[in-house]
Write an enzyme that holds these catalytic residues in place. Structure first.
Site, short mmCIF file in Angstrom:
data_model
loop_
_atom_site.label_atom_id
_atom_site.label_comp_id
_atom_site.label_asym_id
_atom_site.label_seq_id
_atom_site.Cartn_x
_atom_site.Cartn_y
_atom_site.Cartn_z
N LEU A 33 0.86 -1.30 0.06
CA LEU A 33 -0.17 0.15 -0.08
C LEU A 33 0.77 1.29 0.03
CD1 LEU A 33 -2.83 -1.21 2.45
CD2 LEU A 33 -2.72 -1.48 0.00
N HIS A 37 -3.50 4.41 -2.26
CA HIS A 37 -4.57 3.38 -1.70
C HIS A 37 -5.24 4.24 -0.46
CE1 HIS A 37 -1.53 0.28 -3.48
NE2 HIS A 37 -2.77 0.02 -4.07
N MET A 185 1.35 7.11 -8.43
CA MET A 185 1.81 5.98 -7.41
C MET A 185 1.57 4.78 -7.93
SD MET A 185 1.24 7.83 -3.75
CE MET A 185 2.30 9.23 -3.19
#
Length: 281
Positions: A33, A37, A185
Site C-alpha cells: 500500500l 490506496h 503512485m
C-alpha cells in the site's frame, strides 16, 4: 481494525452490519500500500459507515508468472498504514480461501473493452480481474467500491462487470494520486532502481505535453511525437501509447466535439512495467 482471513467469518460480520443499516465502502487492493490506496480508504470512510480493504495478490490476473513472484508483499507495513487512517476491516485471505483447489479464472465478455490496450499485451488479464472483483463483491457486499483512475481500463471494465451481472454496488473512480515529481503512485514503483526512478517522471511530463498539443495535432501526429520522445530516453522503453474514446477505449484517429478522450501509455523502466493516463480536453 478487525482482520479476517476466512470469508465465512467476514460475511457473518458484515451481514450483521448491514442488518443494522450500516453502509459499506470497499477498497480492493493487492497490498504494498501507498498514499494512493490510503486516499481511497479515506474516501470510503467519509462516504460510508464501515470501510473494508482487501489485500489479495490475485494469481489469475498475472500473465507473467515472474511478475507474480516478485510482486511486493509488505503485510505488516500495510496493516500499520491502514490503522493510521482508521480503516475498520481488513480482509486478508489465502489463495486457497478464494479459489479453493481450482486456481483458474472465469471467462468474461466486456463488450470489447478487454481487447484494447492492456488486453493486447496481457493475455487473460481481465478475465482474472473480473473473477476476483466479482468474487470479492459477493463476499463483502459493498454499497460502494473505490478504484483509482490510474488503471482506467480496469475501472471501465469493472463498471461493465457490475452492469452486466446486475451487481448491487456503485463504482467510484478516484483521481490518480501522484508523487511530487508527477510519477503515478504504484506498488511497482518500489522495485525501480534509483536510475529508473529518477527518469520515470518523464512519462507524466510527456502526457502533459500531449494534453497541451491535443486539438492542435491529430491523434496520429501525437502518437508519432510520443514515440520520438521515448526514443531519446534509453532507460525507458515505450510499449504503447494511444488516444482512445473514454467509453469504448477504442483507439481514435479523429476527434468529435462531444466525445471524451484520454491518452494511455505503458512503459518499461528496466523490467518494471509502468502505466499512466491523462484526460484530454
Amino acid at each position: 481494525m478487525k482482520i479476517f482471513k476466512k470469508k465465512s467469518e467476514l460475511i457473518d460480520f458484515l451481514s450483521k452490519q448491514k442488518e443494522e443499516g450500516k453502509s459499506i465502502g470497499f477498497v480492493p487492493t493487492m497490498g504494498a500500500l501507498h498514499e494512493g490506496h490510503l486516499s481511497l480508504v479515506r474516501r470510503a470512510k467519509k462516504k460510508n459507515d464501515i470501510s473494508v480493504v482487501s489485500i489479495f495478490v490475485n494469481p489469475t490476473q498475472f500473465d507473467n508468472k515472474e511478475d507474480l513472484l516478485k510482486y511486493p508483499k509488505t503485510f505488516d507495513k500495510d496493516v500499520k498504514l491502514l490503522e493510521s487512517v482508521n480503516c475498520d476491516v481488513l480482509f486478508f485471505p489465502s489463495v486457497e480461501e478464494i479459489y479453493e483447489e481450482n486456481i483458474v479464472s472465469e471467462s468474461f465478455d466486456f463488450d470489447g473493452l478487454e481487447h484494447q490496450m492492456e488486453g493486447k499485451f496481457r493475455d487473460g488479464h481481465f478475465d482474472g480481474v473480473g473473477t476476483i472483483v466479482k468474487t470479492l463483491f459477493e463476499i463483502v457486499m459493498p454499497d460502494k467500491a473505490y478504484f483509482g483512475k490510474k488503471d482506467f481500463q480496469q475501472l471501465q471494465i469493472i463498471k461493465k462487470l457490475v452492469k452486466k451481472y446486475d451487481l448491487p454496488v456503485k463504482i467510484k473512480g478516484c483521481d490518480i494520486y501522484r508523487e511530487k515529481d508527477g510519477l503515478a503512485m504504484s506498488s511497482r514503483n518500489a522495485r525501480l532502481t534509483e536510475e529508473h526512478r529518477n527518469i520515470a517522471p518523464f512519462i507524466y511530463k510527456t502526457l502533459k505535453k500531449v494534453k497541451k498539443k491535443f486539438g492542435i495535432k491529430d491523434a496520429n501526429e501525437l502518437t508519432e511525437w510520443v514515440k520520438k520522445q521515448f526514443k531519446k530516453e534509453a532507460l525507458l522503453e515505450l510499449e504503447y501509447f494511444t488516444i482512445a474514446d473514454e467509453k469504448t477505449l477504442e483507439t481514435v484517429t479523429t476527434f468529435e466535439p462531444k466525445k471524451k478522450y484520454r491518452a494511455f501509455i505503458a512503459v518499461f523502466a528496466g523490467d518494471i512495467r509502468l502505466i499512466d493516463n491523462i484526460k484530454l480536453k
